[in-house]
Design an enzyme around this catalytic site. Structure first.
Site, short mmCIF file in Angstrom:
data_model
loop_
_atom_site.label_atom_id
_atom_site.label_comp_id
_atom_site.label_asym_id
_atom_site.label_seq_id
_atom_site.Cartn_x
_atom_site.Cartn_y
_atom_site.Cartn_z
CB SER A 116 -0.91 0.02 1.23
OG SER A 116 -1.66 1.22 1.23
CE LYS A 170 -2.98 -2.40 -0.37
NZ LYS A 170 -3.97 -2.15 -1.35
CG ASN A 174 -7.25 -1.60 -0.59
OD1 ASN A 174 -6.26 -1.31 0.07
ND2 ASN A 174 -7.22 -1.74 -1.90
CD GLU A 177 -7.57 3.03 0.09
OE1 GLU A 177 -6.48 2.54 0.40
OE2 GLU A 177 -7.99 3.06 -1.09
#
Ligand code: 6PG
Length: 464
Positions: A116, A170, A174, A177
């Site tokens: 990232s 990951k 996200n 995010e």
């Protein structure tokens, strides 16, 4: 991103063999940046593989999905047992599990690695989340740690867990995010429409927030985007961008997989659905004439108070969405047998990645104090902060409803907080209804066993 990662390795003193399907890309990388370190261009896959030191470490940076399989099919026949293939794309963790198992049969390590930080992060130090075997990490970890971002001298890279664990983590990054950005967007919308703040004023507000408890990369760049003026029209940039948010898929995967592993992540789900809704122009056009509240926007001291309250609501909602993300990681770790150190996930997200934020240090401390913490909300410090923020949080959700401004992120986070702290949930009534129409049975609070009431008969209860 691949070329920036190659430059990052080279800048750290590694000799980097570079191969691209399109040789001109390799040539232009060497022409432009060849002076940054030691690169070995290779046009043919066989030359590329032959130039690598053993165990060979190949970083694959291609679009997730079929292109990754194509590269694996092309290169794996050229490799030997003990070599390591690293997939740095945003792969689906189930693809990574499949690829890892297939390559393991040939004695080759496959390390699905979350990376990232975007293009800049790849060059200057990303946050790196490698999965795969501990043996592969032993041969690879020191290199990845070296090129990763560092916070307080510690690398933002750690071995996450076996097979697909790195890509899973990951993906959740996200998802968080998405939730972070949704909350930021709601804060912006509310303060603009309910408190009459201009984009320039909002840029200042976000800049100020970035010096406090909300300190983070996303808050920092929100100030930048809001302060930006469109060069063609002189209007605020945010006013000339089409209001339909796109998505490449990792947020959607997070929600789909959360359902599969049984982890409630409503904050992330609301963020994904809000993006989806924004893109439904036909639905929005059809509903535009629906009536809303008539109340005037807040002014003066009321507007100022809303600014402070939104800061609190944003922070509280953020804690909730991170709590949901961490619970999802734990649920998957239990299901897939990954030994994930939850505190170290917070540690490696403190720098390099898109959701890097000051408060990740607090998440790390929470798990250091209690590695078996059932939810971040139960950590003493976060519980206190949520308690302090709750009045403001409730006022914000109320104001939003009164003003007719959608805040699915704030509202859902508050509902999650209230649901977790409730003594009793109305799920009991749902169980009763299920038993009524479908004889689906229920458990009792006072006795062991599974029960059914004869709803269409004499309403006596039987133990099943
Ligand atoms: C990162 C980002 C990166 C990418 C997202 C964007 O960590 O560097 O998350 O992976 O920017 O995939 O995703 P959407 O296009 O779905 O918003």
């Amino acid at each position: 991103m691949g070329s920036n990662l190659a430059r990052n390795f080279a800048r750290h003193g590694y000799t980097v063999a570079v191969h691209n399907r399109t040789p001109t890309r390799t040539r232009s990388l060497i022409e432009e940046f060849g002076n940054e370190g030691s690169f070995v261009p290779a046009e043919k896959p066989a030359d590329f593989v032959a130039s690598l030191e053993r165990p060979r470490r190949l970083v694959v940076m291609v679009k997730a999905g079929e292109p990754t399989d194509a590269v694996i099919d092309e290169f794996v026949p050229l490799l030997d047992p003990g070599d390591i293939v690293i997939d740095g794309g945003n792969a689906h963790f189930q693809d990574t599990r499949r690829r890892e198992a297939a390559l393991r049969e040939r004695g080759i390590h496959f390390v699905g690695t979350g990376i990232s930080g975007g293009e800049e992060g790849a060059l200057h130090g990303p946050s790196i989340m490698p999965g795969g075997s501990a043996e592969a990490y032993a041969a690879l970890g020191p290199m990845l740690e070296k090129i990763s971002a560092h916070v307080d001298g510690e690398p933002c890279c750690t071995h996450i867990g076996a097979d697909g664990a790195g890509h899973f983590v990951k993906m959740v990054h996200n998802g968080i995010e998405y939730a972070d950005m949704q909350l930021i967007a709601e804060a912006y919308d509310l303060l603009r429409r309910a408190a009459g703040q201009t984009p320039a004023q909002l840029a200042e507000i976000f800049r100020r927030w970035n010096t406090g408890m909300l300190n983070s990369y996303l808050i920092e760049i929100t100030a930048e985007v809001l302060a930006h003026t469109d060069q063609n029209t002189g209007k605020p940039f945010v006013d000339i961008v089409a209001d339909a948010a796109e998505q490449k898929g990792t947020g959607r995967w997070t929600v789909q997989i959360a359902l599969d592993v049984g982890a409630p992540v409503p904050g992330i789900a609301e963020a994904v659905f809000a993006r989806s809704l924004s893109g439904h122009t036909e639905l929005r056009a059809a509903a535009r004439q629906l009536s809303g509240p008539q109340g005037p926007a807040l002014t003066g001291a009321d507007a100022d108070r809303l600014v402070d309250r939104v800061e609190q609501a944003l922070y509280a909602s953020k804690i909730v969405s991170y709590a949901q993300g961490w619970n999802m990681i734990q649920a998957a770790a239990d299901q897939f047998g990954w030994d994930i150190d939850l505190g170290s996930v917070a540690k490696i997200w403190r720098g390099g990645c898109i959701i890097r934020a000051g408060f990740l240090d607090e998440i790390r401390s929470a798990y250091a104090a209690n590695p078996a913490l059932p939810t971040l909300l139960a950590d003493e410090r976060f519980a206190r902060q949520l308690g302090e923020a709750q009045d403001a949080w409730r006022a914000v959700v109320t104001t939003a409803a009164q003003q007719g401004i959608p805040t699915p992120g704030f509202s859902s986070a508050l509902a999650y907080y209230d649901a977790l702290r409730a003594d009793r949930l109305p799920a009991a009534l749902i169980q009763g209804l299920r038993d009524f129409f479908g004889a689906h049975t229920y458990l009792r609070t006072d006795r062991e066993g599974v029960f059914h009431t004869e709803w269409s008969g004499d309403r006596s209860e039987t133990r099943k």
